[in-house]
Design an enzyme around this catalytic site. Structure first.
Site, short mmCIF file in Angstrom:
data_model
loop_
_atom_site.label_atom_id
_atom_site.label_comp_id
_atom_site.label_asym_id
_atom_site.label_seq_id
_atom_site.Cartn_x
_atom_site.Cartn_y
_atom_site.Cartn_z
N GLU A 161 -13.47 15.59 24.76
CA GLU A 161 -12.30 15.53 23.88
C GLU A 161 -11.72 14.13 23.87
O GLU A 161 -12.20 13.24 24.57
CB GLU A 161 -11.25 16.55 24.30
N ASP A 213 -1.55 11.89 26.79
CA ASP A 213 -2.28 11.58 25.54
C ASP A 213 -1.69 10.36 24.84
O ASP A 213 -1.35 10.41 23.65
CB ASP A 213 -2.25 12.78 24.59
#
Length: 488
Positions: free
Chosen positions: A221, A45
């Site tokens: 997402e 991420d």
């Protein structure tokens, strides 16, 4: 002079100029810095930017604290220390600390950096997006907690990202209509009244609908806004991150109102996905940044080296340049292998650094070796003996300095039990004090320099049996041992 000789000399001059140009071009090409992915051994991420001479990188930490890496070069970023920048993690938000992003915004207190991160208590149902604000304009903080961004709405959500459209600030995130269980995470948008407060109703602008968005489990997402030539795009991660088919989709704001779901157009095909031939799997959850000179666009993302790796610490951070299609849409290409040699972002340069030469052993220079600090002749590798003299970590006033390692950015010379070591900045006040020195006229020769400990002002940096430490200085030998030249 005969016409023949004039012609011959002219031709010779032209050949010399051409040969010189070829040498110059060849030298420039030889000096072009390159790198290979990944930027770390583990780092999912990722969010990255270039600001005021340095790259900054954050990745998921799973628990507190949030950490940030800083370095002026890509090579340096690989070795940079992960410095804690935010440590406020009470029990209601100390689990599943995911996807930190940092954005420079004009908030109520003026320009500040804001970190958006996901966290909750013990269960996945508790995940919310939280915000921390910097005290000033340094991306490294310090930061203070501002709150859970959804306020009284208390929506479930992860992967917060912000974008300014027509002068208004908006939050993008991955959310669900109600409880996380039984719902498909989708991309939402809402307006912000300030960098940590939502206002008004939210709008779902993308939900898993195509087969490529439903591998493993349906998922949208990790939205990330990208603006170019007056157009706003949003990439998002589709399918389950446990699968090698985790990939990027693309939305574009084609209408005028970002809060109108019909104003967004989804590309029916993924725009960045696995590359089996290159050994890259699950490339997604990305961000964007500009090259140091602002001429290139780069994507930062995480990926796995194996199709059987999942959604954990096997993922690492990678970057590559991308371009734009003739129709104005982004062309991310395909993820490259970890053996592909890439040129560094355009405009990257190594900042100045110095060596510290011993006064009474002038063939010796300060260097780190296995994190100890000593003076040695013929330092090898040479970068072990080069440091950046930066403003003092504990006091950035005139005359105060800290010594940052060139080849281990974020690592500084500090004293520990009076012995000098090279250590990563842990973000504490004690570290900053131990790593700060006042540069004064040399105790043995005023044309050289000595370095007085910030928190032990009766002690100075000196060598003793070639090892560096801080000591009180009381005789001629001590004064010579504590005197150095800052050399190029």
């Amino acid at each position: 002079m005969s016409a023949f000789r004039r012609t011959a000399l002219c031709l010779a001059s032209i050949l010399l100029l051409l040969f010189g140009s070829m040498i110059t071009a060849s030298s420039a090409q030889a000096q072009q810095a390159t790198f290979t992915n990944p930027l770390n051994g583990s780092g999912s991420d990722p969010w990255m930017t270039y600001h005021d001479g340095n790259y900054y990188l954050m990745t998921t930490t799973w628990t507190g604290p949030l950490t940030m890496k800083k370095a002026p070069t890509i090579a340096g970023l690989k070795n940079a220390a992960a410095v804690p920048v935010f440590t406020d993690f009470p029990a209601d938000r100390d689990h599943y600390v995911w996807a930190p992003e940092f954005h420079f915004l004009n908030g109520p207190n003026g320009p500040r950096w804001y970190i958006y991160y996901s966290a909750g208590a013990a269960g996945i149902e508790d995940q919310r997006i939280h915000v921390a604000e910097s005290a000033g304009t340094d991306p490294m903080g310090p930061y203070t907690y501002k709150g859970m961004i959804f306020g009284a709405n208390n929506w479930w959500g992860i992967d917060g990202n912000v974008v300014t459209i027509d002068g208004s600030l908006y939050l993008l995130w991955s959310g669900v209509p109600g409880r996380w269980t039984g719902n498909d995470p989708s991309v939402y948008i809402v307006r912000l009244s300030d960098p940590w407060t939502v206002t008004g109703a939210r709008t779902m602008i993308s939900t898993p609908e195509y087969d490529w968005e439903n591998v493993g489990t349906p998922m949208n997402e990790g939205p990330a806004a990208l603006q170019h030539d007056g157009r706003t795009f949003v990439t998002y991660s589709a399918s389950n991150c446990q699968t090698p088919d985790y990939r990027l989709g693309l939305l574009e704001l084609t209408g005028s109102n970002p809060l109108d779901a019909n104003a967004w157009t989804k590309d029916p095909e993924p725009v960045f996905e696995r590359n089996d031939a290159a050994g890259v799997y699950g490339p997604a959850h990305n961000g964007f940044f500009k090259s140091p000179d602002g001429t290139e666009d780069w994507i930062v993302y995480h990926a796995n080296d194996s199709a059987t790796d999942g959604c954990g610490n096997t993922r690492n951070t990678r970057i590559q340049e991308f371009n734009w299609n003739p129709d104005g849409t982004p062309n991310f290409g395909t993820p490259v292998s970890t053996s592909t040699v890439l040129p560094v972002p355009s405009g990257e340069s190594e900042p100045p650094s110095s060596r510290l030469q011993s006064y009474n052993f002038q063939d010796r220079y300060v260097r780190h070796a296995d994190y100890d600090v000593r003076i040695d002749p013929a330092v090898s590798p040479a970068q072990d003996g080069r440091f950046r003299l930066v403003p003092g970590l504990a006091n950035d006033g005139t005359g105060y300095v800290s010594f940052e390692s060139v080849n281990f950015p974020g690592h500084y010379l500090r004293h520990s039990n009076y012995d000098m070591v090279l250590a990563p900045d842990n973000g504490t006040a004690l570290f900053a004090q131990d790593a700060t020195f006042r540069q004064v006229a040399g105790l043995a020769d005023a044309s050289w320099s000595s370095f007085q400990s910030y928190n032990f002002p009766t002690r100075y940096l000196r060598h003793d049996n070639y090892l560096l430490r801080i000591d009180p200085i009381s005789d001629a030998t001590g004064r010579a041992d504590a005197t150095f030249r800052v050399a190029s």
